[in-house]
Design an enzyme around this catalytic site. Structure first.
Site, PDB file in Angstrom:
ATOM      1  N   GLU A  28       0.849  -1.203   0.000  1.00 22.30           N
ATOM      2  CA  GLU A  28       0.000   0.000   0.000  1.00 22.30           C
ATOM      3  C   GLU A  28       0.877   1.242   0.000  1.00 22.30           C
ATOM      4  OE1 GLU A  28      -3.353   1.985   2.975  1.00 22.30           O
ATOM      5  OE2 GLU A  28      -3.164  -0.207   2.870  1.00 22.30           O
ATOM      6  N   ASP A  30       0.195   5.450   0.499  1.00 17.59           N
ATOM      7  CA  ASP A  30      -0.879   6.322   0.983  1.00 17.59           C
ATOM      8  C   ASP A  30      -0.586   7.811   0.869  1.00 17.59           C
ATOM      9  OD1 ASP A  30      -2.301   4.081   1.881  1.00 17.59           O
ATOM     10  OD2 ASP A  30      -1.451   4.189   3.889  1.00 17.59           O
ATOM     11  N   GLU A  32      -2.755  10.478   3.007  1.00 21.22           N
ATOM     12  CA  GLU A  32      -3.824  10.606   3.995  1.00 21.22           C
ATOM     13  C   GLU A  32      -3.788  12.024   4.571  1.00 21.22           C
ATOM     14  OE1 GLU A  32      -4.365   6.187   5.852  1.00 21.22           O
ATOM     15  OE2 GLU A  32      -2.666   7.349   6.623  1.00 21.22           O
TER      16      GLU A  32
END
Length: 203
Positions: A28, A30, A32
């Protein structure tokens, strides 16, 4: 991806744009955005490899992300992953498999979401609904089979594999270091008695 974030008191609200695989031990990458009041947003990036995360970095943004759309981009090849904000590199994660550091190698899909995390603060639900706006989505990638990236994805015929994307150029390195010096609020590399082995090469 161009994004415009919710322009309310978004304490505890997390707006995201990320790449993720769906395996028992997923990869993953990210973006955010940890909510706050106005310009108090923090941008948190993270890396999961083979199901292992814990590589959070947070920066303060040098603009109000609620006032207009801004560009958020990832470049991911066999040499490095680079996160960009309006063309400025804000994080680098290099391929350090040669020293035993995991690197994202699984096929991933792109997702976006908005959700609440109490670890980021208690939301003020009187401000709901919280709306994020996305536009200008674009992707360059290669086909994958059964969550596996084929060797052809490393071909130099793909633009993202060109040598100029193997590392930051001198101007990019300078702006990257400037962001780290002025805007870094949290870095997993500085937590604990000893930095993880990849940290030195990612500066």
């Amino acid at each position: 991806m161009r994004m415009k974030l919710p322009n309310k008191d978004t304490t505890g609200i997390i707006t995201t744009f990320y790449l993720r695989s769906y395996t028992n031990n997923h990869d993953e990458l990210d973006f955010e955005f940890l909510g706050g009041k106005g310009q108090n947003y923090l941008l948190q990036t993270n890396v999961f490899t083979n199901g292992q995360g814990g590589r959070e970095q947070r920066i303060s943004l040098w603009f109000d992300p609620t006032e207009d759309f801004h560009d958020y981009q990832l470049i991911w090849n066999q040499h490095q992953v680079v996160w960009f904000v309006d063309g400025t590199p804000i994080r680098v994660f290099k391929n350090n498999q040669n020293i035993g550091v995991g690197y994202p190698i699984q096929a991933m899909q792109i997702e976006a979401s908005i959700w609440n995390g109490t670890w980021a603060g208690e939301p003020n639900w009187s401000q709901a609904p919280f709306q994020a706006h996305y536009q200008g989505f674009g992707i360059d990638g290669c086909p994958a089979q059964l969550n596996t990236i084929g060797s052809e994805c490393s071909s130099p015929t793909f633009e993202w594999n060109m040598e100029k994307y193997w590392k930051l150029d001198p101007q990019q390195q300078m702006t990257y270091e400037d962001v780290r010096n002025k805007h870094m609020m949290y870095d997993y590399c500085t937590i604990g008695p000893k930095a993880p082995p990849e940290c030195q090469s990612n500066q």
